[in-house]
Design a protein around this motif. Sequence first.
Motif, PDB file in Angstrom:
ATOM      1  N   TYR A  33       0.875  -1.158  -0.209  1.00 25.42           N
ATOM      2  CA  TYR A  33       0.142  -0.014  -0.091  1.00 25.42           C
ATOM      3  C   TYR A  33       0.723   1.074  -0.017  1.00 25.42           C
ATOM      4  O   TYR A  33       1.870   1.384   0.528  1.00 25.42           O
ATOM      5  CB  TYR A  33      -0.937   0.022   1.232  1.00 25.42           C
ATOM      6  N   LEU A  43      -2.746  10.578   7.234  1.00 29.06           N
ATOM      7  CA  LEU A  43      -2.314   9.550   5.976  1.00 29.06           C
ATOM      8  C   LEU A  43      -3.175   9.559   5.013  1.00 29.06           C
ATOM      9  O   LEU A  43      -4.538   9.263   5.536  1.00 29.06           O
ATOM     10  CB  LEU A  43      -1.760   8.082   6.092  1.00 29.06           C
ATOM     11  N   PHE A  45      -4.697   7.421   1.507  1.00 26.47           N
ATOM     12  CA  PHE A  45      -4.388   6.019   0.862  1.00 26.47           C
ATOM     13  C   PHE A  45      -4.220   6.465  -0.705  1.00 26.47           C
ATOM     14  O   PHE A  45      -5.029   7.334  -1.057  1.00 26.47           O
ATOM     15  CB  PHE A  45      -5.648   5.129   0.878  1.00 26.47           C
ATOM     16  N   TYR A  48      -3.223   0.271  -3.941  1.00 20.95           N
ATOM     17  CA  TYR A  48      -3.104  -0.967  -3.076  1.00 20.95           C
ATOM     18  C   TYR A  48      -2.661  -2.004  -4.400  1.00 20.95           C
ATOM     19  O   TYR A  48      -3.406  -2.063  -5.286  1.00 20.95           O
ATOM     20  CB  TYR A  48      -4.306  -1.345  -2.543  1.00 20.95           C
ATOM     21  N   ILE A  55      -4.931  -3.391  -7.320  1.00 17.97           N
ATOM     22  CA  ILE A  55      -6.124  -3.607  -6.963  1.00 17.97           C
ATOM     23  C   ILE A  55      -7.106  -2.618  -6.592  1.00 17.97           C
ATOM     24  O   ILE A  55      -8.199  -2.595  -7.173  1.00 17.97           O
ATOM     25  CB  ILE A  55      -5.858  -4.528  -5.269  1.00 17.97           C
ATOM     26  N   ASP A  56      -6.494  -1.392  -6.218  1.00 16.18           N
ATOM     27  CA  ASP A  56      -7.228  -0.331  -6.047  1.00 16.18           C
ATOM     28  C   ASP A  56      -6.316   0.706  -6.109  1.00 16.18           C
ATOM     29  O   ASP A  56      -5.519   1.126  -5.587  1.00 16.18           O
ATOM     30  CB  ASP A  56      -7.801  -0.329  -4.716  1.00 16.18           C
ATOM     31  N   PHE A  91       4.382   7.054   2.216  1.00 14.26           N
ATOM     32  CA  PHE A  91       4.841   6.080   3.140  1.00 14.26           C
ATOM     33  C   PHE A  91       4.423   4.646   2.235  1.00 14.26           C
ATOM     34  O   PHE A  91       3.274   4.692   1.524  1.00 14.26           O
ATOM     35  CB  PHE A  91       4.280   6.153   4.416  1.00 14.26           C
ATOM     36  N   GLN A  98      -4.987  -9.611   2.991  1.00 17.87           N
ATOM     37  CA  GLN A  98      -5.814  -8.712   2.958  1.00 17.87           C
ATOM     38  C   GLN A  98      -6.967  -8.988   4.328  1.00 17.87           C
ATOM     39  O   GLN A  98      -6.530  -9.823   5.060  1.00 17.87           O
ATOM     40  CB  GLN A  98      -6.815  -8.858   1.829  1.00 17.87           C
ATOM     41  N   GLY A  99      -7.612  -8.127   4.323  1.00 14.13           N
ATOM     42  CA  GLY A  99      -8.987  -8.332   5.480  1.00 14.13           C
ATOM     43  C   GLY A  99      -8.244  -7.707   7.062  1.00 14.13           C
ATOM     44  O   GLY A  99      -8.145  -8.409   8.049  1.00 14.13           O
ATOM     45  N   ASN A 100      -8.115  -6.455   6.780  1.00 11.53           N
ATOM     46  CA  ASN A 100      -7.631  -6.114   8.370  1.00 11.53           C
ATOM     47  C   ASN A 100      -6.523  -6.491   8.820  1.00 11.53           C
ATOM     48  O   ASN A 100      -6.489  -6.280  10.117  1.00 11.53           O
ATOM     49  CB  ASN A 100      -8.959  -5.898   9.277  1.00 11.53           C
ATOM     50  N   ASN A 101      -5.607  -7.058   7.974  1.00  6.42           N
ATOM     51  CA  ASN A 101      -4.378  -7.436   8.621  1.00  6.42           C
ATOM     52  C   ASN A 101      -3.516  -6.307   9.197  1.00  6.42           C
ATOM     53  O   ASN A 101      -3.625  -5.283   8.419  1.00  6.42           O
ATOM     54  CB  ASN A 101      -3.626  -8.243   7.680  1.00  6.42           C
ATOM     55  N   GLU A 102      -2.842  -6.400  10.045  1.00  8.54           N
ATOM     56  CA  GLU A 102      -1.801  -5.251  10.451  1.00  8.54           C
ATOM     57  C   GLU A 102      -0.982  -4.924   9.392  1.00  8.54           C
ATOM     58  O   GLU A 102      -0.402  -5.543   8.636  1.00  8.54           O
ATOM     59  CB  GLU A 102      -1.255  -5.675  11.525  1.00  8.54           C
ATOM     60  N   GLN A 103      -0.894  -3.632   9.132  1.00  7.58           N
ATOM     61  CA  GLN A 103       0.179  -3.170   7.864  1.00  7.58           C
ATOM     62  C   GLN A 103       1.273  -2.774   8.655  1.00  7.58           C
ATOM     63  O   GLN A 103       1.279  -2.078   9.625  1.00  7.58           O
ATOM     64  CB  GLN A 103      -0.850  -2.144   7.139  1.00  7.58           C
ATOM     65  N   PHE A 105       4.620  -0.388   8.253  1.00  9.54           N
ATOM     66  CA  PHE A 105       4.994   0.644   7.552  1.00  9.54           C
ATOM     67  C   PHE A 105       6.616   0.916   7.495  1.00  9.54           C
ATOM     68  O   PHE A 105       7.223   0.642   8.350  1.00  9.54           O
ATOM     69  CB  PHE A 105       4.384   1.886   8.209  1.00  9.54           C
ATOM     70  N   GLY A 106       7.008   1.226   6.402  1.00  7.96           N
ATOM     71  CA  GLY A 106       8.358   1.805   6.103  1.00  7.96           C
ATOM     72  C   GLY A 106       8.466   3.102   6.750  1.00  7.96           C
ATOM     73  O   GLY A 106       7.606   3.779   7.098  1.00  7.96           O
TER      74      GLY A 106
ATOM     75  N   PHE B  34      -8.140   1.055  14.919  1.00  7.50           N
ATOM     76  CA  PHE B  34      -6.602   0.903  15.190  1.00  7.50           C
ATOM     77  C   PHE B  34      -6.043   2.028  15.637  1.00  7.50           C
ATOM     78  O   PHE B  34      -6.372   3.417  15.937  1.00  7.50           O
ATOM     79  CB  PHE B  34      -6.137   0.617  13.652  1.00  7.50           C
ATOM     80  N   TYR B  36      -2.010   3.953  15.550  1.00  6.56           N
ATOM     81  CA  TYR B  36      -0.667   3.557  15.311  1.00  6.56           C
ATOM     82  C   TYR B  36      -0.044   5.052  16.073  1.00  6.56           C
ATOM     83  O   TYR B  36      -0.495   5.940  16.281  1.00  6.56           O
ATOM     84  CB  TYR B  36      -0.599   3.844  13.736  1.00  6.56           C
ATOM     85  N   LEU B  44       5.019   4.781  10.572  1.00  6.28           N
ATOM     86  CA  LEU B  44       3.918   4.278  11.717  1.00  6.28           C
ATOM     87  C   LEU B  44       4.262   3.222  12.154  1.00  6.28           C
ATOM     88  O   LEU B  44       4.464   1.989  11.561  1.00  6.28           O
ATOM     89  CB  LEU B  44       2.692   4.478  10.940  1.00  6.28           C
ATOM     90  N   LYS B  49      -5.298  -2.935  18.152  1.00  4.91           N
ATOM     91  CA  LYS B  49      -6.479  -2.827  17.419  1.00  4.91           C
ATOM     92  C   LYS B  49      -7.711  -3.527  18.096  1.00  4.91           C
ATOM     93  O   LYS B  49      -7.443  -4.191  19.063  1.00  4.91           O
ATOM     94  CB  LYS B  49      -6.331  -3.552  16.006  1.00  4.91           C
ATOM     95  N   ASN B  99     -11.596  -4.086   2.988  1.00  3.94           N
ATOM     96  CA  ASN B  99     -11.054  -4.777   4.315  1.00  3.94           C
ATOM     97  C   ASN B  99      -9.574  -4.660   4.303  1.00  3.94           C
ATOM     98  O   ASN B  99      -8.841  -5.100   4.795  1.00  3.94           O
ATOM     99  CB  ASN B  99     -11.448  -6.306   4.222  1.00  3.94           C
ATOM    100  N   TYR B 100      -9.257  -3.476   3.715  1.00  2.00           N
ATOM    101  CA  TYR B 100      -7.808  -2.969   3.641  1.00  2.00           C
ATOM    102  C   TYR B 100      -7.597  -1.536   3.720  1.00  2.00           C
ATOM    103  O   TYR B 100      -6.563  -1.133   4.084  1.00  2.00           O
ATOM    104  CB  TYR B 100      -6.937  -3.518   2.524  1.00  2.00           C
ATOM    105  N   TRP B 104      -8.011   7.525   8.183  1.00  2.00           N
ATOM    106  CA  TRP B 104      -6.988   7.954   9.254  1.00  2.00           C
ATOM    107  C   TRP B 104      -7.459   9.249   9.910  1.00  2.00           C
ATOM    108  O   TRP B 104      -7.906  10.216   9.129  1.00  2.00           O
ATOM    109  CB  TRP B 104      -5.547   8.187   8.835  1.00  2.00           C
TER     110      TRP B 104
END
Lengths: 114, 114
Positions: A33, A43, A45, A48, A55-56, A91, A98-103, A105-106, B34, B36, B44, B49, B99-100, B104
Amino acid sequence: NAGVMQNPRHLVRRRGQEARLRCSPVKGHSHVYWYRQLPEEGLKFMVYLQKENIIDESGMPKERFSAEFPKEGPSILRIQQVVRGDSAAYFCASSAGQGNNEQFFGPGTRLTVL
Amino acid sequence: AQSVAQPEDQVNVAEGNPLTVKCTYSVSGNPYLFWYVQYPNRGLQFLLKYITGDNLVKGSYGFEAEFNKSQTSFHLKKPSALVSDSALYFCAVPLRDSNYQLIWGAGTKLIIKP
C-alpha cells in the motif's frame, strides 16, 4: 529484522523532473500500500497492489502518478513532471494478506520539490 | 460516511502522569479500530486494534485503549507516561466495504515533559 524498506529516504527534485520511490515489503508479504502524508495531516491512501496487479488505485491522482509491484523487485511509485504540491512524505506499507491485517509501515520517503 | 476524529491537535502530559489521547468514530455496523504511533522521521508503528470482544484492548509499549460503543470512542491510554512516548498518534478505521483501506485521523501530537 527485515521490515519494510523504502529508498531513498529523502528525495529532492526540481519542478518537471521525475521522482521514483521504491518500497521493499516485509519478506513474504505480497500486499503493498502507498500513502501520502502532508504536514500536520493524517495519511491518505493512494494505491493498493499485489504482485503484478493493481487492486485499488482510487486514491492516486489520474495524471502523472503510477505504481507497480513487479514479480521480482520492489514496488515503485513514480511521479512524473513533479510540481511543488507533490512535496510530502510517501509511506509504503505491506501486509501478509487482505482483511484488516496489520499493515507494517516503512520509514517513508520525504519528497521535496523545488 | 465513515470518519474518525481526533479532537486534540496536541496533548501535554508530565512524565509519570496518566495520559489519554482521544478518538471518536462514525461507522456503520461493528467497527474495527486501530491506533498507530509515528516517531519523528519514522514510519507508523502498529500499537493495537479492536475487532471484537473485551472493550479494553492492550497493546505495545504499555498502551491500552477502551472501546465505548455508546460514546463511539476509542481513547488511547497509558497509566504512567514516559518522555519516550512523545510522538504522533493516529487513530484509524477501515473504509466501509473495504477490508484493507483505512481512514485516518489527523493525528495528535503527544508531548511528555520531564
